[in-house]
Design an enzyme around this catalytic site. Structure first.
Site, PDB file in Angstrom:
ATOM      1  N   HIS A   1       0.787  -0.974  -0.050  1.00 14.05           N
ATOM      2  CA  HIS A   1       0.036   0.064   0.183  1.00 14.05           C
ATOM      3  C   HIS A   1       0.891   1.160  -0.186  1.00 14.05           C
ATOM      4  CE1 HIS A   1      -0.302   0.730   4.789  1.00 14.05           C
ATOM      5  NE2 HIS A   1       0.858   0.581   4.175  1.00 14.05           N
TER       6      HIS A   1
ATOM      7  N   CYS B   1       5.252   5.833   5.056  1.00 15.73           N
ATOM      8  CA  CYS B   1       4.089   5.425   4.548  1.00 15.73           C
ATOM      9  C   CYS B   1       3.709   5.817   3.259  1.00 15.73           C
ATOM     10  CB  CYS B   1       3.039   4.946   5.594  1.00 15.73           C
ATOM     11  SG  CYS B   1       3.054   3.743   6.476  1.00 15.73           S
TER      12      CYS B   1
ATOM     13  N   HIS C   1       4.963   0.084  -0.358  1.00 16.60           N
ATOM     14  CA  HIS C   1       5.449  -0.917   0.487  1.00 16.60           C
ATOM     15  C   HIS C   1       4.563  -1.817   0.805  1.00 16.60           C
ATOM     16  CE1 HIS C   1       3.853   2.189   3.207  1.00 16.60           C
ATOM     17  NE2 HIS C   1       3.855   1.203   3.994  1.00 16.60           N
TER      18      HIS C   1
ATOM     19  N   HIS D   1       3.315  -5.080   3.759  1.00 13.90           N
ATOM     20  CA  HIS D   1       3.234  -5.581   5.232  1.00 13.90           C
ATOM     21  C   HIS D   1       2.545  -6.968   5.185  1.00 13.90           C
ATOM     22  CE1 HIS D   1       3.271  -1.629   7.240  1.00 13.90           C
ATOM     23  NE2 HIS D   1       2.714  -0.921   6.212  1.00 13.90           N
TER      24      HIS D   1
ATOM     25  N   ASP E   1      -4.941 -10.956  -0.636  1.00 13.17           N
ATOM     26  CA  ASP E   1      -3.482 -11.410  -0.281  1.00 13.17           C
ATOM     27  C   ASP E   1      -2.748 -11.301  -1.556  1.00 13.17           C
ATOM     28  OD1 ASP E   1      -1.393 -12.688   0.911  1.00 13.17           O
ATOM     29  OD2 ASP E   1      -2.099 -14.710   0.100  1.00 13.17           O
ATOM     30  N   HIS E   2      -1.706 -10.672  -1.514  1.00 12.17           N
ATOM     31  CA  HIS E   2      -0.583 -10.435  -2.813  1.00 12.17           C
ATOM     32  C   HIS E   2      -1.091  -9.089  -3.759  1.00 12.17           C
ATOM     33  CE1 HIS E   2       1.576 -13.650  -0.933  1.00 12.17           C
ATOM     34  NE2 HIS E   2       2.675 -13.529  -1.489  1.00 12.17           N
TER      35      HIS E   2
ATOM     36  N   GLU F   1      -0.990  -4.501  11.752  1.00  9.84           N
ATOM     37  CA  GLU F   1      -0.051  -3.963  10.592  1.00  9.84           C
ATOM     38  C   GLU F   1       1.459  -4.437  10.815  1.00  9.84           C
ATOM     39  OE1 GLU F   1      -0.939  -0.633   7.837  1.00  9.84           O
ATOM     40  OE2 GLU F   1       0.517   0.058   9.216  1.00  9.84           O
TER      41      GLU F   1
HETATM   42 NI    NI Z   1       2.455   0.887   5.720  1.00  8.59          NI
END
Ligand code: NI
Length: 136
Positions: free
Chosen positions: A15, A34, A40, A42, A80-81, A125
């Site tokens: 995200h 962020c 990036h 998580h 997911d992914h 997160e």
């Molecule tokens: Ni983040």
């Protein structure tokens, strides 16, 4: 008597937290790393909790196999992914913060749960940062 049944799940997603209407400087000031324009990832850890009374026939609040399959179809298959900003409809208009991701997950699971049961989403997160949402 109310009992809570929980299941853990996991998904990876990328995200970027930013506002299009703000300058890069302002985004960086408010959201820090962020808001990195290159995104990036998580490793999200999710706990889905369902609270209700025990069904006297089965001894269950909810069949955990049902909860497992709801989480698979509504959360894992959906997120997911994925790049949340680019690939997930809800985040075209919502910043994909842990808060908003929790609300999206709640809203996707809720219709599949007995309406008399309470649903609570806990989303990590990072190992230390997590949010909870119960629909209030
Ligand atoms: Ni983040």
């Amino acid at each position: 008597m109310k009992i809570t049944v929980s299941r853990r799940a996991h998904f990876n997603a990328a995200h970027r937290i930013y506002r299009k209407d703000w300058s890069d400087e302002k985004n960086n000031e408010v959201f820090g790393k962020c808001s990195n324009p290159n995104f990036h990832g998580h490793n999200y850890e999710l706990v889905v909790s369902v609270t209700g009374t025990i069904n006297p026939e089965t001894g269950y609040v909810i069949d955990i196999r049902d909860l497992k399959s709801i989480i698979r179809s509504e959360v894992e298959d959906y997120l997911d992914h994925k790049n949340l900003n680019l690939e997930v409809e809800e985040f075209r208009t919502l910043n994909p913060t842990a808060e908003h991701i929790s609300v999206v997950i709640f809203n996707r699971i809720k219709p599949h749960i007995n309406p008399e049961h309470n649903l609570k989403i806990t989303l990590y997160e990072t190992a230390r940062n997590f949010v909870t949402y119960s629909g209030e």
